[in-house]
Motif scaffolding. Structure first.
Motif, PDB file in Angstrom:
ATOM      1  N   UNK A 112       0.740  -1.142  -0.091  1.00  0.00           N
ATOM      2  CA  UNK A 112      -0.171  -0.131   0.186  1.00  0.00           C
ATOM      3  C   UNK A 112       0.885   1.249   0.143  1.00  0.00           C
ATOM      4  N   UNK A 113       2.075   1.078   0.154  1.00  0.00           N
ATOM      5  CA  UNK A 113       3.202   2.164   0.357  1.00  0.00           C
ATOM      6  C   UNK A 113       3.846   2.564  -1.051  1.00  0.00           C
ATOM      7  N   UNK A 114       3.692   1.517  -1.903  1.00  0.00           N
ATOM      8  CA  UNK A 114       4.525   1.570  -3.107  1.00  0.00           C
ATOM      9  C   UNK A 114       3.653   1.626  -4.422  1.00  0.00           C
ATOM     10  N   UNK A 115       4.425   1.952  -5.393  1.00  0.00           N
ATOM     11  CA  UNK A 115       3.452   1.835  -6.717  1.00  0.00           C
ATOM     12  C   UNK A 115       3.213   0.531  -7.393  1.00  0.00           C
ATOM     13  N   UNK A 116       3.903  -0.598  -7.581  1.00  0.00           N
ATOM     14  CA  UNK A 116       3.778  -1.827  -7.815  1.00  0.00           C
ATOM     15  C   UNK A 116       4.871  -2.634  -7.479  1.00  0.00           C
ATOM     16  N   UNK A 117       4.615  -3.960  -7.545  1.00  0.00           N
ATOM     17  CA  UNK A 117       5.609  -4.953  -7.229  1.00  0.00           C
ATOM     18  C   UNK A 117       6.063  -5.562  -8.718  1.00  0.00           C
ATOM     19  N   UNK A 118       7.283  -5.665  -8.907  1.00  0.00           N
ATOM     20  CA  UNK A 118       7.757  -6.672  -9.951  1.00  0.00           C
ATOM     21  C   UNK A 118       8.653  -7.821  -9.301  1.00  0.00           C
ATOM     22  N   UNK A 119       8.232  -9.067  -9.818  1.00  0.00           N
ATOM     23  CA  UNK A 119       9.042 -10.131  -9.441  1.00  0.00           C
ATOM     24  C   UNK A 119       9.827 -10.533 -10.297  1.00  0.00           C
ATOM     25  N   UNK A 120      11.268 -10.507 -10.330  1.00  0.00           N
ATOM     26  CA  UNK A 120      12.172 -10.689 -11.475  1.00  0.00           C
ATOM     27  C   UNK A 120      12.150 -12.375 -11.604  1.00  0.00           C
ATOM     28  N   UNK A 121      11.878 -13.082 -10.580  1.00  0.00           N
ATOM     29  CA  UNK A 121      11.858 -14.635 -10.723  1.00  0.00           C
ATOM     30  C   UNK A 121      10.758 -15.209 -11.576  1.00  0.00           C
ATOM     31  N   UNK A 122       9.489 -14.336 -11.358  1.00  0.00           N
ATOM     32  CA  UNK A 122       8.704 -14.714 -12.038  1.00  0.00           C
ATOM     33  C   UNK A 122       8.930 -14.517 -13.866  1.00  0.00           C
ATOM     34  N   UNK A 123       9.417 -13.130 -14.031  1.00  0.00           N
ATOM     35  CA  UNK A 123      10.030 -12.803 -15.359  1.00  0.00           C
ATOM     36  C   UNK A 123      10.950 -13.820 -15.766  1.00  0.00           C
ATOM     37  N   UNK A 124      11.867 -14.140 -14.892  1.00  0.00           N
ATOM     38  CA  UNK A 124      12.956 -14.953 -15.849  1.00  0.00           C
ATOM     39  C   UNK A 124      12.171 -16.404 -15.772  1.00  0.00           C
ATOM     40  N   UNK A 125      11.348 -16.833 -15.226  1.00  0.00           N
ATOM     41  CA  UNK A 125      10.714 -18.313 -15.542  1.00  0.00           C
ATOM     42  C   UNK A 125       9.919 -17.938 -16.909  1.00  0.00           C
ATOM     43  N   UNK A 126       9.611 -16.894 -17.050  1.00  0.00           N
ATOM     44  CA  UNK A 126       8.801 -16.557 -18.480  1.00  0.00           C
ATOM     45  C   UNK A 126       9.656 -16.640 -19.575  1.00  0.00           C
ATOM     46  N   UNK A 127      10.676 -15.995 -19.278  1.00  0.00           N
ATOM     47  CA  UNK A 127      11.777 -15.900 -20.403  1.00  0.00           C
ATOM     48  C   UNK A 127      12.587 -17.246 -20.447  1.00  0.00           C
ATOM     49  N   UNK A 128      12.976 -17.879 -19.699  1.00  0.00           N
ATOM     50  CA  UNK A 128      13.895 -18.977 -19.509  1.00  0.00           C
ATOM     51  C   UNK A 128      13.127 -20.377 -18.944  1.00  0.00           C
TER      52      UNK A 128
END
Length: 234
Positions: A112-128
C-alpha cells in the motif's frame, strides 16, 4: 516511474514463525540508470538467526545488537520506497517479512506504500522456462560478475539484481510483443540504415590471399569437405 530494487536478509525462512528482517538493501533506478541513491540498513532482530540462515548471511546476533530496531528505521524506509516500482527476486518471500514487520507497528501492508511490485523470478521463469533462475544463475546467464559474493548481503544482492534486471529487460519496455513499427526501430533499439548509406569495403589482395590460404588449410584438414569452397563451386 522511479524503480527500487530491494532485497532483505532474515533470521530464518518463515516470517510466521517469528523470524525477523536483519538487513534491507535497496538500489534506485531512474530512466534505466543506477543513481547511487541507495538505502541500506542493518537491523537488530532481538533474536538469534537460525543456523541455516546464519550460514547464508553470516550476520550474528552480537554484530546486530547495537543496530537500530525495525521500528526506528520504518518511517525512513517508507519515505524512501514511497510510490516507487519495487523490483524483488522471489517477491512473496520478502513481502511476507515486510508485511510482518509493518503489522507489528500497526502499519498497512507494504504494497500500500509503493507503486507496484515486479517479481524478477517470475519474469525469468517466463523468459527461460525449464532453466535455473536463481540470482546466481541469472548472473551467469547475463554475464554479471558475482565473483566478490561469498556470503549473501541485502545491498550486494540488490546491486546484482539491478544489473540482472537491466540486462534481462534491455531493449523492451514490457514483456508484451509489439509487431507494429516504431520510428524505424525494431527489436527495441536496432536502427536500419538506407542502402545508399551503407559503406562497402572490398578486401585487399593480401587479405584475399590470406583467406585462400586459410581455406586451403581447412580443405586439407577436412579432406576436401570445406563447405565454403563447395558453396563457391555451386
Amino acid at each position: 516511474m522511479r524503480q527500487i530494487v530491494l532485497d532483505t536478509e532474515t533470521t530464518g525462512l518463515n516470517a510466521r514463525e517469528g523470524n525477523r528482517i536483519i538487513e534491507i538493501g535497496c538500489v534506485e533506478i531512474l530512466n534505466r540508470r543506477l543513481t547511487g541513491n541507495n538505502f541500506h540498513r542493518y537491523i537488530n532482530p532481538e533474536r538469534d538467526s537460525e543456523e541455516g540462515a546464519l550460514a547464508v548471511h553470516g550476520l550474528t546476533r552480537n554484530f546486530l545488537s547495537d543496530k537500530p530496531k525495525f521500528a526506528e528505521i520504518a518511517e525512513e524506509f517508507r519515505e524512501y520506497v514511497a510510490d516507487a516500482e519495487i523490483i524483488i527476486h522471489n517477491a512473496p518471500f520478502d513481502l511476507a517479512f515486510l508485511d510482518a514487520e509493518f503489522d507489528r507497528l500497526g502499519l498497512p501492508r507494504f504494497v500500500t506504500h509503493v507503486g507496484e511490485i515486479t517479481d524478477t523470478l517470475a519474469q525469468a521463469k517466463a523468459l527461460h522456462p525449464g532453466k535455473r533462475n536463481s540470482l546466481d544463475s541469472l548472473c551467469d546467464r547475463y554475464e554479471v560478475s558475482n565473483a566478490h559474493r561469498t556470503l549473501h548481503g541485502a545491498l550486494l544482492d540488490a546491486e546484482l539484481l539491478a544489473e540482472v534486471y537491466l540486462a534481462m529487460t534491455r531493449g523492451q519496455e514490457s514483456f508484451s510483443i509489439d509487431l507494429g513499427e516504431s520510428n524505424g526501430r525494431a527489436g527495441g533499439g536496432v536502427e536500419f540504415a538506407a542502402l545508399e548509406e551503407i559503406i562497402v569495403l572490398a578486401a585487399s589482395e593480401d587479405e584475399l590471399a590470406l583467406h585462400e590460404a586459410t581455406l586451403d588449410k581447412v580443405d586439407k584438414e577436412s579432406k576436401g569437405a570445406c563447405i565454403w569452397r563447395a558453396e563457391k563451386a555451386d
